[in-house]
Design a protein around this motif. Structure first.
Motif, short mmCIF file in Angstrom:
data_model
loop_
_atom_site.label_atom_id
_atom_site.label_comp_id
_atom_site.label_asym_id
_atom_site.label_seq_id
_atom_site.Cartn_x
_atom_site.Cartn_y
_atom_site.Cartn_z
N ALA A 1 4.25 15.27 2.57
CA ALA A 1 4.01 15.18 1.12
C ALA A 1 4.30 13.78 0.61
CB ALA A 1 4.88 16.21 0.39
N ALA A 2 5.42 13.19 1.07
CA ALA A 2 5.77 11.84 0.65
C ALA A 2 4.70 10.83 1.06
CB ALA A 2 7.13 11.44 1.22
N ASN A 3 4.15 11.00 2.26
CA ASN A 3 3.12 10.07 2.74
C ASN A 3 1.80 10.25 1.99
OD1 ASN A 3 4.73 8.74 4.63
ND2 ASN A 3 4.37 10.30 6.19
N ARG A 4 1.47 11.47 1.63
CA ARG A 4 0.27 11.69 0.81
C ARG A 4 0.43 11.01 -0.55
NH1 ARG A 4 -0.49 17.94 0.53
NH2 ARG A 4 -1.99 17.30 -1.07
N TYR A 5 1.62 11.13 -1.10
CA TYR A 5 1.89 10.49 -2.39
C TYR A 5 1.84 8.97 -2.26
CZ TYR A 5 4.34 9.20 -6.69
OH TYR A 5 4.67 8.64 -7.89
N ALA A 6 2.44 8.43 -1.18
CA ALA A 6 2.40 6.99 -0.96
C ALA A 6 0.97 6.49 -0.85
CB ALA A 6 3.18 6.63 0.30
N ALA A 7 0.11 7.24 -0.17
CA ALA A 7 -1.29 6.84 -0.03
C ALA A 7 -1.98 6.79 -1.39
CB ALA A 7 -2.03 7.82 0.89
N ALA A 8 -1.69 7.76 -2.27
CA ALA A 8 -2.30 7.79 -3.60
C ALA A 8 -1.81 6.62 -4.45
CB ALA A 8 -1.98 9.11 -4.29
N VAL A 9 -0.51 6.31 -4.37
CA VAL A 9 0.04 5.19 -5.15
C VAL A 9 -0.54 3.87 -4.64
CG1 VAL A 9 2.13 3.94 -5.77
CG2 VAL A 9 2.14 6.43 -5.72
N ILE A 10 -0.60 3.70 -3.33
CA ILE A 10 -1.15 2.46 -2.76
C ILE A 10 -2.60 2.28 -3.19
CG2 ILE A 10 -1.84 1.35 -0.61
CD1 ILE A 10 0.69 2.52 0.66
N GLU A 11 -3.38 3.35 -3.18
CA GLU A 11 -4.78 3.26 -3.60
C GLU A 11 -4.89 2.79 -5.06
OE1 GLU A 11 -8.75 3.16 -3.23
OE2 GLU A 11 -7.31 3.56 -1.62
N THR A 12 -4.03 3.35 -5.92
CA THR A 12 -4.01 2.94 -7.33
C THR A 12 -3.63 1.46 -7.47
OG1 THR A 12 -3.47 5.16 -8.10
CG2 THR A 12 -2.91 3.36 -9.55
N GLN A 13 -2.62 1.04 -6.71
CA GLN A 13 -2.16 -0.35 -6.81
C GLN A 13 -3.16 -1.32 -6.19
OE1 GLN A 13 0.00 -0.32 -8.88
NE2 GLN A 13 2.02 0.47 -8.32
N LYS A 14 -3.88 -0.91 -5.16
CA LYS A 14 -4.91 -1.76 -4.56
C LYS A 14 -6.04 -2.02 -5.56
CE LYS A 14 -6.54 -1.23 -0.48
NZ LYS A 14 -7.17 -0.54 0.67
N GLU A 15 -6.38 -1.00 -6.32
CA GLU A 15 -7.41 -1.17 -7.34
C GLU A 15 -6.96 -2.21 -8.36
OE1 GLU A 15 -10.38 1.83 -9.70
OE2 GLU A 15 -8.23 2.31 -9.77
N TYR A 16 -5.70 -2.12 -8.77
CA TYR A 16 -5.16 -3.09 -9.73
C TYR A 16 -5.17 -4.50 -9.12
CZ TYR A 16 -1.99 -5.19 -13.15
OH TYR A 16 -1.44 -5.99 -14.12
N ALA A 17 -4.79 -4.62 -7.85
CA ALA A 17 -4.77 -5.93 -7.20
C ALA A 17 -6.17 -6.53 -7.13
CB ALA A 17 -4.17 -5.81 -5.81
N SER A 18 -7.19 -5.69 -6.92
CA SER A 18 -8.56 -6.20 -6.88
C SER A 18 -9.01 -6.69 -8.25
CB SER A 18 -9.51 -5.11 -6.36
OG SER A 18 -9.66 -4.07 -7.31
N TRP A 19 -8.58 -6.01 -9.32
CA TRP A 19 -8.93 -6.46 -10.68
C TRP A 19 -8.30 -7.81 -10.99
CZ3 TRP A 19 -7.37 -1.05 -12.82
CH2 TRP A 19 -8.44 -0.16 -12.67
N THR A 20 -7.05 -8.02 -10.54
CA THR A 20 -6.32 -9.25 -10.88
C THR A 20 -6.65 -10.40 -9.94
OG1 THR A 20 -4.44 -8.55 -9.49
CG2 THR A 20 -4.39 -7.94 -11.83
N GLY A 21 -7.17 -10.11 -8.75
CA GLY A 21 -7.46 -11.16 -7.80
C GLY A 21 -6.22 -11.74 -7.14
N LEU A 22 -5.10 -11.00 -7.14
CA LEU A 22 -3.87 -11.48 -6.51
C LEU A 22 -3.96 -11.24 -5.01
CD1 LEU A 22 -1.28 -10.19 -9.14
CD2 LEU A 22 -1.90 -12.58 -8.71
N SER A 23 -4.26 -12.28 -4.25
CA SER A 23 -4.55 -12.12 -2.83
C SER A 23 -3.32 -11.71 -2.03
CB SER A 23 -5.15 -13.40 -2.26
OG SER A 23 -4.27 -14.50 -2.47
N ARG A 24 -2.17 -12.31 -2.32
CA ARG A 24 -0.96 -11.96 -1.56
C ARG A 24 -0.51 -10.53 -1.87
NH1 ARG A 24 3.81 -16.22 -1.01
NH2 ARG A 24 4.52 -14.48 0.27
N LEU A 25 -0.72 -10.09 -3.11
CA LEU A 25 -0.41 -8.70 -3.44
C LEU A 25 -1.33 -7.76 -2.68
CD1 LEU A 25 1.09 -6.58 -5.08
CD2 LEU A 25 -0.52 -6.97 -6.96
N SER A 26 -2.61 -8.09 -2.61
CA SER A 26 -3.56 -7.27 -1.85
C SER A 26 -3.16 -7.22 -0.38
CB SER A 26 -4.98 -7.83 -1.98
OG SER A 26 -5.44 -7.72 -3.31
N GLN A 27 -2.71 -8.36 0.16
CA GLN A 27 -2.28 -8.40 1.55
C GLN A 27 -1.06 -7.51 1.77
OE1 GLN A 27 -1.42 -12.36 2.98
NE2 GLN A 27 -0.32 -11.60 4.79
#
Length: 379
Positions: free
Chosen positions: A267-293
């Motif tokens: 359950a914790a890993n499923r939640y982590a995957a959902a949070v990471i997906e949300t944060q990756k979308e934000y990183a793509s909007w901002t163009g923060l390359s090190r955050l995306s990495q």
């Protein structure tokens, strides 16, 4: 049994304590926490006590020219800045920026409270156990009224059970053993935000206190926090209550399936995957390359997690890492509820993804990671 929590990004689990700028001095690219008891005892023997008390009462920070010797001779401990450039940022900062939240600690050193660990696991289990329609029902109850705890009362109990049959009872986690203070650093954080560029397109900006935003991160308001560095590890006692797996016990509690560490970690890993997906979308909007990495590295670790789990915990993770509904931009029922919260309604009306801000940890004076990601393993 023992657990080990290893920090993957800078982590702060605090108890609400902060270092006031009159409790420390910055010297040699480190925060020198003053032993005020010794200082008062020394000054009480001569005429300088009144001057020291007057500055403490009125000044934002201690005058280094007058009192800098205290940083050298009367420091309880010294916490290095993650990067030497942060001393200059600190010297230019004022107000709330100078209040440094600290890691929870006892006399023998910083430690991880077991309650913080179980809280992070609980959020993941809530995410996995939630069902469609929960928020819709809560939103219908809130028609025409301001959202209150009473509106959403019972959602967590629907997912995890009442206190008597709470599914988190199957595991226990004690406070970790203290770690050396050498595992701590003072990190610089800045708050990123989104600004609208054109329809469906966003640009990066950085928040400036008390209001407004700027394009250059160096011109934004810096914040400082004592955090455990990546690689720091906290070890503690882990318990698993296997009698909850007995069929008659599960039937009495109304559990339809066995609740154990594997189900909890999944359950914790499923939640982590959902949070990471949300944060990756934000990183793509901002163009923060090190955050995306950084997020890509977390995603790769999650793909090969084995019998461990990935957690987002502690201070600074923001709303996406603290709610069982991290997909804030895609859930209309969730947004309908938040619109009834005065603090959120204005932000939701701005036609920007919600939330539009993130606390970003700078490493090497570059925006690099989100705080609070860690790997949990049980021996």
């Amino acid at each position: 049994m023992r657990y080990r929590l290893t920090c993957l990004t800078p982590l702060l689990v605090g108890n609400g304590n902060r270092l006031s700028p009159i409790d420390y001095m910055v010297w040699k690219d480190q925060v020198n926490v003053l032993d005020q008891g010794r200082i008062f005892k020394l000054l009480s023997r001569g005429p300088r006590l009144d001057g020291y008390l007057a500055q403490i009462k009125k000044a934002d920070k201690l005058d280094f020219a007058s009192w800098g010797g205290f940083a050298q001779n009367f420091a309880d401990r010294r916490i290095p800045f993650e990067h030497p450039s942060y001393s200059a940022y600190w010297n230019r900062a004022a107000g709330e920026s100078l209040q440094i939240p600290t890691f929870v600690s006892r006399e023998t050193g910083p430690y991880l409270p077991g309650a913080a660990l179980k809280g992070a696991l609980r959020t993941g289990l809530f995410f996995a156990q939630r069902r469609d329609g929960m928020l819709r029902e809560a939103a219908s109850k809130a028609q025409g009224e301001t959202l209150s705890p009473r509106t959403t009362q019972g959602l967590e109990e629907q997912a995890l059970g009442t206190p008597g049959n709470d599914r988190m009872r199957v595991v226990g986690a004690g406070d970790s053993d203290p770690i050396p203070h050498s595992g701590m650093k003072v990190y610089l954080l800045r708050v990123s935000t989104l600004v609208s560029r054109q329809q469906g397109s966003y640009a990066l900006a950085w928040k400036q206190s008390p209001r407004g935003s700027v394009q250059n991160p160096a011109d934004s308001t810096p914040f400082f926090a004592e955090m455990a560095a990546p690689g720091a590890a906290f070890d503690g006692v882990w318990q698993e209550k296997t009698f909850f797996q007995q069929e008659e016990i599960r039937r009495a509690l109304g559990w339809r399936h066995v609740m154990d560490r594997k189900r909890l970690f999944d359950a914790a890993n499923r939640y982590a995957a959902a949070v990471i997906e949300t944060q990756k979308e934000y990183a793509s909007w901002t163009g923060l390359s090190r955050l995306s990495q950084s997020l890509g590295e977390l995603e790769a670790r999650l793909a090969n997690i084995g019998g461990a789990c990935l957690l987002s915990m502690g201070w600074g993770g923001g709303l996406p890492a603290k709610t069982a509904w991290p997909e804030t931009t895609k859930n209309e029922d969730y947004q309908k509820l938040l619109q009834r919260v005065p603090a959120y309604s204005r932000a939701l009306g701005a036609n920007l993804p919600f939330p539009k801000t993130r606390r970003i940890v700078f490493m090497g004076d570059q925006p690099a990671a989100l705080p609070g990601w860690a790997l949990l393993e049980v021996e």
